[in-house]
Each structure stands twice: as C-alpha cells, then as structure tokens.
Design a protein around this motif. Sequence first.
Motif, PDB file in Angstrom:
ATOM      1  N   LYS A 601       0.830  -1.216   0.000  1.00 29.69           N
ATOM      2  CA  LYS A 601       0.000   0.000   0.000  1.00 29.69           C
ATOM      3  C   LYS A 601       0.860   1.259   0.000  1.00 29.69           C
ATOM      4  CE  LYS A 601      -3.877   1.945   2.640  1.00 29.69           C
ATOM      5  NZ  LYS A 601      -4.756   1.724   3.836  1.00 29.69           N
ATOM      6  N   ARG A 602       1.866   1.282   0.847  1.00 24.52           N
ATOM      7  CA  ARG A 602       2.804   2.421   0.868  1.00 24.52           C
ATOM      8  C   ARG A 602       4.093   2.003   1.559  1.00 24.52           C
ATOM      9  NH1 ARG A 602       2.098   6.162   5.690  1.00 24.52           N
ATOM     10  NH2 ARG A 602       0.785   5.018   7.171  1.00 24.52           N
ATOM     11  N   THR A 603       5.171   2.672   1.210  1.00 24.09           N
ATOM     12  CA  THR A 603       6.476   2.395   1.803  1.00 24.09           C
ATOM     13  C   THR A 603       6.622   3.196   3.088  1.00 24.09           C
ATOM     14  OG1 THR A 603       7.431   2.039  -0.388  1.00 24.09           O
ATOM     15  CG2 THR A 603       8.962   2.425   1.429  1.00 24.09           C
ATOM     16  N   LEU A 604       6.960   2.506   4.189  1.00 22.62           N
ATOM     17  CA  LEU A 604       7.127   3.168   5.473  1.00 22.62           C
ATOM     18  C   LEU A 604       8.592   3.444   5.786  1.00 22.62           C
ATOM     19  CD1 LEU A 604       4.582   1.091   7.624  1.00 22.62           C
ATOM     20  CD2 LEU A 604       4.185   3.208   6.349  1.00 22.62           C
ATOM     21  N   LEU A 605       9.492   2.628   5.204  1.00 19.68           N
ATOM     22  CA  LEU A 605      10.923   2.820   5.447  1.00 19.68           C
ATOM     23  C   LEU A 605      11.707   2.198   4.310  1.00 19.68           C
ATOM     24  CD1 LEU A 605      13.145   3.748   7.504  1.00 19.68           C
ATOM     25  CD2 LEU A 605      13.127   1.407   8.384  1.00 19.68           C
ATOM     26  N   ASP A 606      12.763   2.877   3.882  1.00 17.93           N
ATOM     27  CA  ASP A 606      13.642   2.350   2.830  1.00 17.93           C
ATOM     28  C   ASP A 606      15.020   2.972   3.017  1.00 17.93           C
ATOM     29  OD1 ASP A 606      14.937   1.443   0.601  1.00 17.93           O
ATOM     30  OD2 ASP A 606      13.446   2.138  -0.842  1.00 17.93           O
ATOM     31  N   VAL A 607      15.917   2.239   3.699  1.00 20.67           N
ATOM     32  CA  VAL A 607      17.259   2.758   3.959  1.00 20.67           C
ATOM     33  C   VAL A 607      18.281   1.677   3.645  1.00 20.67           C
ATOM     34  CG1 VAL A 607      16.495   4.418   5.698  1.00 20.67           C
ATOM     35  CG2 VAL A 607      17.153   2.104   6.399  1.00 20.67           C
ATOM     36  N   GLU A 608      19.537   2.095   3.400  1.00 20.46           N
ATOM     37  CA  GLU A 608      20.617   1.176   3.083  1.00 20.46           C
ATOM     38  C   GLU A 608      21.874   1.561   3.858  1.00 20.46           C
ATOM     39  OE1 GLU A 608      21.202   1.334  -1.101  1.00 20.46           O
ATOM     40  OE2 GLU A 608      19.385   0.180  -1.584  1.00 20.46           O
ATOM     41  N   LYS A 609      22.707   0.532   4.118  1.00 23.38           N
ATOM     42  CA  LYS A 609      24.041   0.702   4.699  1.00 23.38           C
ATOM     43  C   LYS A 609      24.020   1.618   5.919  1.00 23.38           C
ATOM     44  CE  LYS A 609      26.494  -0.738   0.682  1.00 23.38           C
ATOM     45  NZ  LYS A 609      26.542  -2.164   1.067  1.00 23.38           N
ATOM     46  N   VAL A 610      23.235   1.195   6.909  1.00 23.30           N
ATOM     47  CA  VAL A 610      23.152   1.904   8.186  1.00 23.30           C
ATOM     48  C   VAL A 610      23.307   0.871   9.300  1.00 23.30           C
ATOM     49  CG1 VAL A 610      21.750   3.858   7.423  1.00 23.30           C
ATOM     50  CG2 VAL A 610      20.637   1.717   8.077  1.00 23.30           C
ATOM     51  N   THR A 611      23.597   1.339  10.505  1.00 19.59           N
ATOM     52  CA  THR A 611      23.755   0.420  11.629  1.00 19.59           C
ATOM     53  C   THR A 611      22.383   0.044  12.208  1.00 19.59           C
ATOM     54  OG1 THR A 611      23.884   2.183  13.274  1.00 19.59           O
ATOM     55  CG2 THR A 611      25.955   1.499  12.210  1.00 19.59           C
ATOM     56  N   ILE A 612      22.404  -1.022  12.985  1.00 18.65           N
ATOM     57  CA  ILE A 612      21.176  -1.415  13.678  1.00 18.65           C
ATOM     58  C   ILE A 612      20.674  -0.281  14.560  1.00 18.65           C
ATOM     59  CG2 ILE A 612      20.365  -2.862  15.598  1.00 18.65           C
ATOM     60  CD1 ILE A 612      21.613  -5.249  14.305  1.00 18.65           C
ATOM     61  N   ALA A 613      21.574   0.406  15.228  1.00 17.88           N
ATOM     62  CA  ALA A 613      21.173   1.518  16.098  1.00 17.88           C
ATOM     63  C   ALA A 613      20.461   2.608  15.298  1.00 17.88           C
ATOM     64  CB  ALA A 613      22.389   2.090  16.823  1.00 17.88           C
ATOM     65  N   GLU A 614      20.977   2.911  14.105  1.00 21.43           N
ATOM     66  CA  GLU A 614      20.351   3.952  13.279  1.00 21.43           C
ATOM     67  C   GLU A 614      18.987   3.499  12.764  1.00 21.43           C
ATOM     68  OE1 GLU A 614      24.178   6.235  11.313  1.00 21.43           O
ATOM     69  OE2 GLU A 614      23.745   4.175  10.658  1.00 21.43           O
ATOM     70  N   ASN A 616      16.947   1.394  14.242  1.00 19.30           N
ATOM     71  CA  ASN A 616      16.000   1.404  15.357  1.00 19.30           C
ATOM     72  C   ASN A 616      15.512   2.815  15.677  1.00 19.30           C
ATOM     73  OD1 ASN A 616      15.843  -1.339  15.743  1.00 19.30           O
ATOM     74  ND2 ASN A 616      17.496  -1.396  17.265  1.00 19.30           N
ATOM     75  N   GLN A 617      16.345   3.771  15.434  1.00 21.75           N
ATOM     76  CA  GLN A 617      15.905   5.153  15.622  1.00 21.75           C
ATOM     77  C   GLN A 617      14.800   5.494  14.626  1.00 21.75           C
ATOM     78  OE1 GLN A 617      17.121   6.991  18.153  1.00 21.75           O
ATOM     79  NE2 GLN A 617      15.686   8.659  17.668  1.00 21.75           N
ATOM     80  N   SER A 618      14.975   5.051  13.389  1.00 11.19           N
ATOM     81  CA  SER A 618      13.958   5.319  12.362  1.00 11.19           C
ATOM     82  C   SER A 618      12.677   4.529  12.614  1.00 11.19           C
ATOM     83  CB  SER A 618      14.510   4.966  10.976  1.00 11.19           C
ATOM     84  OG  SER A 618      15.643   5.738  10.667  1.00 11.19           O
ATOM     85  N   LEU A 619      12.826   3.335  13.196  1.00 14.51           N
ATOM     86  CA  LEU A 619      11.660   2.476  13.411  1.00 14.51           C
ATOM     87  C   LEU A 619      10.794   2.926  14.576  1.00 14.51           C
ATOM     88  CD1 LEU A 619      13.230  -1.064  12.868  1.00 14.51           C
ATOM     89  CD2 LEU A 619      11.539   0.083  11.395  1.00 14.51           C
ATOM     90  N   MET A 620      11.263   3.864  15.366  1.00 16.93           N
ATOM     91  CA  MET A 620      10.487   4.309  16.521  1.00 16.93           C
ATOM     92  C   MET A 620       9.153   4.917  16.108  1.00 16.93           C
ATOM     93  SD  MET A 620      13.428   5.920  19.025  1.00 16.93           S
ATOM     94  CE  MET A 620      12.212   6.390  20.252  1.00 16.93           C
ATOM     95  N   ASP A 621       9.095   5.455  14.908  1.00 17.60           N
ATOM     96  CA  ASP A 621       7.864   6.101  14.432  1.00 17.60           C
ATOM     97  C   ASP A 621       7.048   5.197  13.512  1.00 17.60           C
ATOM     98  OD1 ASP A 621       8.491   8.463  15.796  1.00 17.60           O
ATOM     99  OD2 ASP A 621       9.764   9.134  14.135  1.00 17.60           O
ATOM    100  N   ILE A 622       7.433   3.921  13.409  1.00 19.71           N
ATOM    101  CA  ILE A 622       6.756   3.006  12.483  1.00 19.71           C
ATOM    102  C   ILE A 622       6.122   1.867  13.272  1.00 19.71           C
ATOM    103  CG2 ILE A 622       7.108   1.337  10.619  1.00 19.71           C
ATOM    104  CD1 ILE A 622       9.333   3.156   9.580  1.00 19.71           C
TER     105      ILE A 622
END
Length: 754
Positions: A601-614, A616-622
């Motif tokens: 339906k829609r993309t909520l997150l699409d990132v590459e070459k980042v750490t797990i910590a980074e 998880n920061q983005s996933l806090m709002d998803i």
Amino acid sequence: MRVRDYAISKDLIAQWSFEETDGKTTYEKVQKRDDSIHYIFHDAAFQPNRSIKRRKGIRGNALWFDGYSTFIQREKESFLPPTKGMTLSMWVAPYSFGGIEGESVTALINQHDRMREIGFILGFYKTGTLSFQLGLTSGWVDLSTEGVTLPKNEWTYVVATFDSSEGIIAIYVNGKLASKQQVEKDSRFLPADVDLLIGKNNHSKMIERTFSLGMFSGLMDEVCIYERALTSEEIREEFRSYLTVNGGEIPSLKHEDIAIHREDFSNDKHRPQYHLTPPGHWMNEPHAPLYYEGKYHLFYQHNPQGPYWGNIHWGHWVSEDLIHWKDIPISLSPEKNQVDPDGTWSGCAHFDEEGVPVLFFTAGNNHYLPNQMIGLARSKVNSDGDLELKHWEKHLEPILFQPKDCNLDDDGFRDPFVWKEGKVWYQLVGSGINGQGGTALLFESENLIDWSYRGPLYISDNIKYPYLGRVWELPILLPLGKDSKGNDKHIFIISPIGDEADVEVFYWIGKWDCENGVFIPDVEEPKLIDIGDFHFTGPSAMIDPKTGRLILFTIAQGERPIEYEYASGWAHNGGLPVELFLGKDDRLKCKPIDEVKTLRKRTLLDVEKVTIAEVNQSLMDISGDMLEIEATFQQREQGCIGMYIRQSQGRDEETLLYYNQSTSEFFVDRSKTTLDPKEKTRGVQGGEVDLSSAEPLKIRVFLDKSMVETYINDMKSLTTRVYPTREDSKGISLFGNDEVIVESIRVWELRGIH
C-alpha cells in the motif's frame, strides 16, 4: 400480522415473526412478550458491536441462525404446551445440516426430555429427513419423512400436528402430507419441565466441551404454535396465504441472504486480512488448485455449521491473480444416497478427456470399512455455462476403494492427487502399511473411472524416521525441472499423522520412475520446508499453466484455546501461496509468489548501509500489524541477529525472530508474545538454516494480524501465530549488536484482499 381465518387465529398460542431489525430479543405476538436470542457475539470481546442478523424472510424479516450459538429461549414457567392437540408450523431455509451428530436431531423447535420420554421436538437428521417426536401417555413416538428431505438454501414450509382424538401425528411439507402415524386415540401429550428452545436441541451433544451439536443453521420465519391439530385443508390454506405476495410461488433465496457474511468478522483484531480465509467458521487445508478460463480456483475443507472440526464440505474461492480471492458458494457437501454421506474430504482438481473440470475427493461413508474411498465430481459448465464452476455433479459410485489384502492401515486411504502423462492417468492416495509406516499408493487409469493398483510409490524407514508416522496425508508428486547436471527432478511432498508423527510438511527430491511406478529419493532423510511448529501444514500444489511455476498452498493452523475459537466464530486460514524451485546449488528454494507485491500500500521505510542503532531510531515512528519487512544483514561475526515484531511500547509484549550465526539456526521466541494467560503461544520454535559465513542474511517477514511468515534467504520459511493483547503491540525494532551494518531494510504497509 397477516389476516387469518378466525377459527385458526383463536387457537394460535405463540407466534414469532422476527420483524425486528436488531436487538437481543424477539417479540412473540400472542403473549406480547420479548424472548431472548442467544448469540455469542452479543457479548464477545473478539467481535465488538456485532449483533444477530435479520435477513430477508418469507415476508418481511427472518432470523438468521449461525449453526452453533444462535437460539431462542422461552422459560418453562412462561410456556405450557397443550395436551390434547398441537400444531407446530414454520418457514425454514437450512444452510447446513450438521454432520457429526450421529442419529441426534437438529432442533427447529423443542421442549423435551428424551430420557423421561416426555415433551416434543421437531427437527431433522443430518440427511435433511424431518423428524417429529413427542411423549404421549401411550409412549414415545418418533415420526420421520423418509421419502422427503429438506432442501438446503431454499424456503420450505414445515408443519407438524398431533391430534389426540383421532390418534394421528403428521408432518406436512409445503402444504402436502409428507408422513403420518397412527397412535392410540385419546392419548395425552406429556409436557416436559424444561425451557422451550427454537434452534437448539434441549439435549445437545457437546464436543470440545464447548460446542453444542443439534443446532440449526440457516433462516427461520413465522414460527407458530397452535393448541389443536390444524386440518389438512387449513394447512394448505396457510401455505398459500404466505405466497400471495409472490404470485403464489415460494420466493427464491439469494446466496447473500443465507450465507455467512465475511464482513461480520471485520472487527476481529486477530483475523488475517490478506491471507486466505473462509467467510467464517472452520477451515482445514486449501486444496485442489485449478486454472480454468483465465481464473484460478482453490477449494478448502470447511465446516459451515461452526468454528469446529467436522461436517466437512468443500469451500471454494476464485481469483485472477492468486492473491485477491472471491468467495464462491460451497461446491461439494456430504449427501444422503451419494458416495459421501459422512464427509467430503480433501482431494485435487484436473480435467477429463474432454477438458471438463473434475474434482477427485475423499468420500466418507460409514457403511463401509474402511470408511474412506475416492469419489469424482464433474463440473456442469458444459450444461449451464457456469465459468465460475459453482455447480458439480458427483459420480454415483466411488471410483476407487482401498486395495484388499495389502496389509494397509484401515484408517488411511485419502487425499487423491491425480496427473496425466501421455494417455495414462496416475493417482496417488495417502495411506499407511501396518508395521511399516506411511506411504502413498499409486494407481493408473485410461479413463478416470477404472483404476488399477500399481503399489506403494515410496516407503520410508519408520525405525529411522518414526516422526513420519503411520499414515501419510496429502501426497504430492510434481516435476521440479533439471538440476545442475541436467537430470530431471521431482519433488515428493507428504504430511504425516500418527501417535509419533511430526505433523509438518516433509519433502524429498529425487527421480520419478514411471516405468516401475516408484519414487527414488536422492537422499533418504526427508526435509522440512517450514521450521515453525504445526503452523504450516495441509499441503497442496499445482504447476501454474500460465507461468510454469510450482506453487504450494498450505493451511496456517491457529493456536488458540477452543473457547476463543467459539467466541471469535472462525478458525484457521491459509498461508501465502509459495513458489518452490531448485536453486543453483540443487537445494530446494521457497519464496512467496511475486504477486504478493501487489499488496504493498505504501512504503514506510527504505534505507541502506546503516547500523542497527540507526535503523532502530527510524523504526520508533513506524508500527503496524499488516506489514512486509525485508532486511539484509552483513554476515561478519558470531552471535544472534534479527528483529522484534508486535512490540508494545513498554516491551511487555513482543515477538523475536532471530538467526543464530554460531549454530546456523533460525528461531522465533514467543515467550513474551502475549499477556493473556490462556493463550498457548509460548516458547521458542525453529530449526536449521544452513547459510555460509560469507552469505548475507536476508529476512523477509509478512505480518498479518495474528499471522507471521518469515522467509530466510529463500531457503526455509518459519510460520507462526501471535495474539498480543495490547492495542499498541505493533512496534518493530532490530535485534543484535548496535554496530552491525544493515545492508538494507524496507518496510511496507500492506492492504487486505477483500
């Protein structure tokens, strides 16, 4: 109220017309009181704001009975039946007849105590034969209509009478006498000191300590009780008077007026929305996939009577893309005087010599021992032009019985799988050999009707592999293509049952030796496709004629307490359609079919070459409970890595999916999945997924309410169930060393298919 002859009206002592549009009671016109309607969803937490259904009736509204929880109750203190004469009349349209009740009666209306032989019951047996039973001073009387049965999905006017002075009890169907019996004149009716129930037997047999059998499924309208026996002419006139507004004809019923409505379950927070589900009630495995005239057909084991096992019919879906499915009316049902009076079990679909679709099914008939045989049904498409394949005609006799004198298990002859090579038809039937374990029996034919037995296709070593059980169900043999050396390979799939059986989907890759009628596996030990525990079972498969893919269908078993299935009104669903293929390393690969991408339906997150910590920061709002998550991790160090799903904000509920790089195993940890102490979703499940140390870990997760499907490097899947209690248990976070590099992670919100 319609106008009656005064002589009839003055003898009417109760009438329920169900003209309400909503509510937990129904108005009884003669005594001018409300009677309670029992319905599980009046108070069920799983289905908030859902009420009993009124549908289109013979006139005005009718009451819909769900088959397992709906009934009307009048307290015994408020109803004393007449003793010298009686008439019971009603309009009924059964949707289902039940099927595991044995000789007990599905009650239309009753107030009886069978053990003391007092009271009365009007109902029908699982064959649709009507029964009127009552206790008289001269004894218990049981009258049935052996030559007349109720039709399903049609209105029928049913009347039962008792005349003490004449000594006659009788049953009328649509104004005509169907059966009568002489009893001792001036015998008195003996009332029972129990409540009057409409739609439920006073002495329901219980299964699973939860479900009452002998309950009515379908529509009921204009239920009347008279304190005398109406005459034949009066009954005919009553029948005709109901039909005046319809030109003297019984009104036809639309399927949506009597069927289970899928939308009634839309408020259930645990019911999957993009996986295959029945409209409601119980389902077993999806099976018999077929592609015909641009559409895919898939059938499933279904109990229309309620969300419990038994009374098996063939439900039916149709699709243009294998993802979005439309409900089709039930295709096959157990029937009196047919090959399958005691159950229509799993099978397969194919085409006959003239290209007409045919179904092969397991016919249950308790008049035989063994009681399982193979039946055949042909589509009526040539006669009625029905391209949705709604109508089927069964062959009058079984086409295949269990071979005699072969030392076969008496409880194992089912689940036919049919294919054709050249001019020869082949058929596998799941079975078992006493003392040797499960097998699949091979038969061949030149005309689909006359089959000869070739022998067991393959027998494993049940000493080495006791988990393969005493009987194999749902055997499948299909071509996989060529391996890296150019050899033709087949896959042989089974699901074992028995005391020691591990009820999962096992497979072997090997050679199909057509000349000798045997399968020769490359490796003796079977392998699993899915490493969950009893959530990926009931396999069926096809070679898609459009794309040439081998597509596997399965059932995703639920894992809830039986009382929760009762309260929710549905049980189980299908898994996503899965493509099976040989990889370049000659190992079996599995992945969801590509068409699942249309659900995004829609993309909520699409990132590459980042750490797990980074990440998880983005996933806090998803957050979400209908998601696809695709993550790729670098394989650089030992330890565990994975993700949490269905995570609450305080982390008191969460489910962990992770790969142990030290042991090459993938697991789901459900120790904190739910706070509900009654839920059974606990513990750790998983198994080996052998990845090389240099190979990136690719995890693809499909989350659909209570369904979780994880695919690991297209090597294995892990299917499980989750039933969180908290509304905020929709979070995601990654698990592992914060500094681990995530090659990529994408999260999509998915849409439902209905």
